[in-house]
Scaffold this active site. Sequence first.
Site, PDB file in Angstrom:
ATOM      1  N   ASP A  31       0.780  -1.421  -0.254  1.00  0.00           N
ATOM      2  CA  ASP A  31       0.262  -0.387  -0.658  1.00  0.00           C
ATOM      3  C   ASP A  31       1.188   1.488  -0.566  1.00  0.00           C
ATOM      4  O   ASP A  31       1.830   0.943   1.117  1.00  0.00           O
ATOM      5  CB  ASP A  31      -1.361   0.102   0.764  1.00  0.00           C
ATOM      6  CG  ASP A  31      -1.910   1.309   1.440  1.00  0.00           C
ATOM      7  OD1 ASP A  31      -3.522   0.604   0.876  1.00  0.00           O
ATOM      8  OD2 ASP A  31      -1.976   2.556   1.622  1.00  0.00           O
ATOM      9  N   SER A  98     -11.786   3.564  -1.170  1.00  0.00           N
ATOM     10  CA  SER A  98     -11.504   4.623  -1.814  1.00  0.00           C
ATOM     11  C   SER A  98     -11.262   3.897  -3.355  1.00  0.00           C
ATOM     12  O   SER A  98     -10.966   5.013  -4.476  1.00  0.00           O
ATOM     13  CB  SER A  98     -10.708   4.845  -1.199  1.00  0.00           C
ATOM     14  OG  SER A  98      -9.324   4.158  -1.234  1.00  0.00           O
ATOM     15  N   HIS A 103     -10.052  -5.328  -3.207  1.00  0.00           N
ATOM     16  CA  HIS A 103      -8.960  -5.935  -2.348  1.00  0.00           C
ATOM     17  C   HIS A 103      -9.126  -5.815  -1.100  1.00  0.00           C
ATOM     18  O   HIS A 103     -10.115  -5.894  -0.218  1.00  0.00           O
ATOM     19  CB  HIS A 103      -7.221  -4.336  -2.920  1.00  0.00           C
ATOM     20  CG  HIS A 103      -8.841  -2.984  -1.960  1.00  0.00           C
ATOM     21  ND1 HIS A 103      -9.722  -2.450  -3.461  1.00  0.00           N
ATOM     22  CD2 HIS A 103      -8.359  -2.585  -1.015  1.00  0.00           C
ATOM     23  CE1 HIS A 103      -9.624  -1.118  -2.249  1.00  0.00           C
ATOM     24  NE2 HIS A 103      -9.298  -1.580  -1.219  1.00  0.00           N
TER      25      HIS A 103
HETATM   26  P1  AMP Z   1      -9.425   1.367   0.334  1.00  0.00           P
HETATM   27  O1  AMP Z   1      -9.568   2.627   1.246  1.00  0.00           O
HETATM   28  O2  AMP Z   1     -10.573   0.088   1.160  1.00  0.00           O
HETATM   29  O3  AMP Z   1     -10.486   1.088  -0.562  1.00  0.00           O
HETATM   30  O4  AMP Z   1      -7.985   1.350  -0.030  1.00  0.00           O
HETATM   31  C1  AMP Z   1      -7.904   1.369  -1.292  1.00  0.00           C
HETATM   32  C2  AMP Z   1      -6.321   1.575  -0.684  1.00  0.00           C
HETATM   33  O5  AMP Z   1      -4.994   1.928  -1.771  1.00  0.00           O
HETATM   34  C3  AMP Z   1      -5.567   2.733   0.034  1.00  0.00           C
HETATM   35  O6  AMP Z   1      -4.998   2.005   1.592  1.00  0.00           O
HETATM   36  C4  AMP Z   1      -4.506   3.431  -0.264  1.00  0.00           C
HETATM   37  O7  AMP Z   1      -3.373   4.283   0.086  1.00  0.00           O
HETATM   38  C5  AMP Z   1      -4.445   2.398  -1.532  1.00  0.00           C
HETATM   39  N1  AMP Z   1      -3.431   3.093  -2.851  1.00  0.00           N
HETATM   40  C6  AMP Z   1      -4.230   4.344  -3.865  1.00  0.00           C
HETATM   41  N2  AMP Z   1      -3.267   4.267  -4.964  1.00  0.00           N
HETATM   42  C7  AMP Z   1      -2.267   3.414  -3.989  1.00  0.00           C
HETATM   43  C8  AMP Z   1      -1.584   2.743  -5.442  1.00  0.00           C
HETATM   44  N3  AMP Z   1      -0.879   3.300  -6.655  1.00  0.00           N
HETATM   45  N4  AMP Z   1      -0.346   2.312  -5.520  1.00  0.00           N
HETATM   46  C9  AMP Z   1      -0.446   1.443  -3.830  1.00  0.00           C
HETATM   47  N5  AMP Z   1      -1.665   1.595  -3.006  1.00  0.00           N
HETATM   48  C10 AMP Z   1      -2.712   2.189  -2.577  1.00  0.00           C
END
Ligand code: AMP
Length: 117
Positions: A31, A98, A103
Amino acid sequence: MSEKTIFQEIIDREIPAPLVYEDDLVAAFNDVNPQAPTHVLIVPKKLIPRVGEAVADDQATLGALLLAAGKIADKLGIKDRSKGFRLVINHGADAGESVPHLHVHLLAGRNLKWPPG
Ligand code: AMP
């Protein structure tokens, strides 16, 4: 055609991100904004927007996500019960989703509080 999610771009190697794990059905990477010393995202290669939208045909993919979690935990040395890890799936706004591409968050490396915030 709908736009690719950021996770699909990582899986398709259009955005560089070292993969922690990969098999036919899933890929995993760190992440970008870690919430624990270990914070890995395990993502299906097939786009399923969120867990509640998975269908019967996705059963193997859903299973692969959890099996990958165990393999990654083993690889990272956190599978032992004296250490451990937590898996989180956020579905929808109230849960803090988000990125609309299913995932599993794998969190470890600190004492995780319960209940989660
Ligand atoms: P969620 O809020 O459960 O949808 O988790 C989305 C996650 O994706 C968050 O913890 C972000 O920090 C992570 N995230 C967003 N963009 C990226 C990226 N380019 N590479 C790795 N993690 C990401």
